[in-house]
Design an enzyme around this catalytic site. Structure first.
Site, PDB file in Angstrom:
ATOM      1  N   ALA A  39       0.873  -1.177   0.000  1.00  0.00           N
ATOM      2  CA  ALA A  39       0.000   0.000   0.000  1.00  0.00           C
ATOM      3  C   ALA A  39       0.910   1.227   0.000  1.00  0.00           C
ATOM      4  O   ALA A  39       1.812   1.325   0.841  1.00  0.00           O
ATOM      5  CB  ALA A  39      -0.886  -0.011   1.242  1.00  0.00           C
ATOM      6  N   VAL A  41       4.563  -1.208   3.237  1.00  0.00           N
ATOM      7  CA  VAL A  41       4.363   0.177   2.808  1.00  0.00           C
ATOM      8  C   VAL A  41       5.253   0.456   1.598  1.00  0.00           C
ATOM      9  O   VAL A  41       6.466   0.230   1.628  1.00  0.00           O
ATOM     10  CB  VAL A  41       4.662   1.164   3.955  1.00  0.00           C
ATOM     11  CG1 VAL A  41       4.388   2.590   3.494  1.00  0.00           C
ATOM     12  CG2 VAL A  41       3.826   0.826   5.181  1.00  0.00           C
ATOM     13  N   LYS A  42       4.601   0.931   0.541  1.00  0.00           N
ATOM     14  CA  LYS A  42       5.341   1.248  -0.683  1.00  0.00           C
ATOM     15  C   LYS A  42       5.738   2.725  -0.619  1.00  0.00           C
ATOM     16  O   LYS A  42       4.892   3.591  -0.353  1.00  0.00           O
ATOM     17  CB  LYS A  42       4.406   1.014  -1.871  1.00  0.00           C
ATOM     18  CG  LYS A  42       5.058   0.415  -3.090  1.00  0.00           C
ATOM     19  CD  LYS A  42       3.981   0.053  -4.109  1.00  0.00           C
ATOM     20  CE  LYS A  42       4.591  -0.467  -5.377  1.00  0.00           C
ATOM     21  NZ  LYS A  42       3.574  -0.638  -6.424  1.00  0.00           N
ATOM     22  N   ILE A  43       7.010   2.964  -0.826  1.00  0.00           N
ATOM     23  CA  ILE A  43       7.514   4.344  -0.759  1.00  0.00           C
ATOM     24  C   ILE A  43       8.406   4.590  -1.976  1.00  0.00           C
ATOM     25  O   ILE A  43       9.318   3.809  -2.238  1.00  0.00           O
ATOM     26  CB  ILE A  43       8.328   4.578   0.550  1.00  0.00           C
ATOM     27  CG1 ILE A  43       7.438   4.340   1.778  1.00  0.00           C
ATOM     28  CG2 ILE A  43       8.939   5.972   0.577  1.00  0.00           C
ATOM     29  CD1 ILE A  43       8.171   4.455   3.106  1.00  0.00           C
TER      30      ILE A  43
END
Ligand code: G3P
Length: 219
Positions: free
Chosen positions: A56, A82-84
């Site tokens: 996400a 967590v996609k960053i």
């Protein structure tokens, strides 16, 4: 090589999951926008369908805000990653999150140096974008191969997700160069199943079976 599905569409995720072939899901803001649903509710529902990692994406642009956003996303379900995107604040946030035990998928990777930095920051996954490099005349799979080889040489545990997959050949090529994961859109997963000779073969077996039934019922 593991397969993830690259979509936020619940029906696609359910169908792919029912085949027993996917072990995770990746989403991004564009894929979520296509579905037009509440983002957190979608991620929660996806995490209830697939037990593996579900990416996400955080959209904040300042380190502290990214960390806060990531902490909220990570609380949605234990399998949220967590996609960053890779940029300075993204790296700083990733290194803070890694220390807190929150997994990061560092995305929009277009060079080996970006992949080295992502690993240094403690990203659990990196996502080199194969199709988008191909689009500008650079071989995307070559980048995946280079990252895999550098990580192997240095014993780096960050997993390489071959992303921005556009066709079945990208999947085979990613497997050949040792990508840990390919994240594949639903239409490409469907195309991977099909072969015209399989269709012809099934049709022939079924029609021969019917002939056999007719013959044996007469005896
Ligand atoms: O996983 C990243 C992917 O969603 C990007 O794909 O086709 O928009 O380049 P694409």
């Amino acid at each position: 090589m593991e397969l993830f599905i690259d979509t936020a569409n619940i029906e696609e995720i359910k169908e792919a999951n029912s085949l027993g072939i996917i072990s995770g899901v990746t989403t991004n803001p564009s894929l979520c926008q296509k579905e037009g649903r509440d983002f957190k509710a979608s991620i929660k529902e996806i995490c209830g369908i697939v037990s593996g990692p579900v990416s996400a994406e955080a959209v904040s642009m300042k380190c502290d805000e990214i960390v806060k956003e990531a902490e909220v996303l990570a609380k949605i379900a234990p399998n949220v990653v967590v996609k960053i995107p890779i940029f300075e604040d993204g790296l700083a946030a990733t290194s803070k999150l890694a220390k807190k035990g929150i997994k990061v998928n560092m995305t929009l990777i277009f060079s080996t140096n970006q992949a080295i930095l992502a690993a240094k920051a403690g990203a659990a996954f990196v996502s080199p974008f194969v199709g988008r490099l191909d689009d500008i005349g650079q071989d995307g799979v070559d980048l995946v191969a280079d990252i895999v080889s550098i990580y192997k040489d240095y014993g780096i545990n960050t997993k390489v997700i071959s992303a921005s997959i556009r066709n079945p050949m990208h999947v085979t090529a990613s497997a050949r160069v040792g990508a840990d994961i390919a994240t594949v859109p639903f239409n490409v997963l469907k195309a991977m199943v099909k072969h015209p000779l399989t269709d012809i073969g099934i049709e022939k077996f079924l029609s021969d079976w019917q002939v056999l039934q007719t013959v044996t019922s007469k005896n």
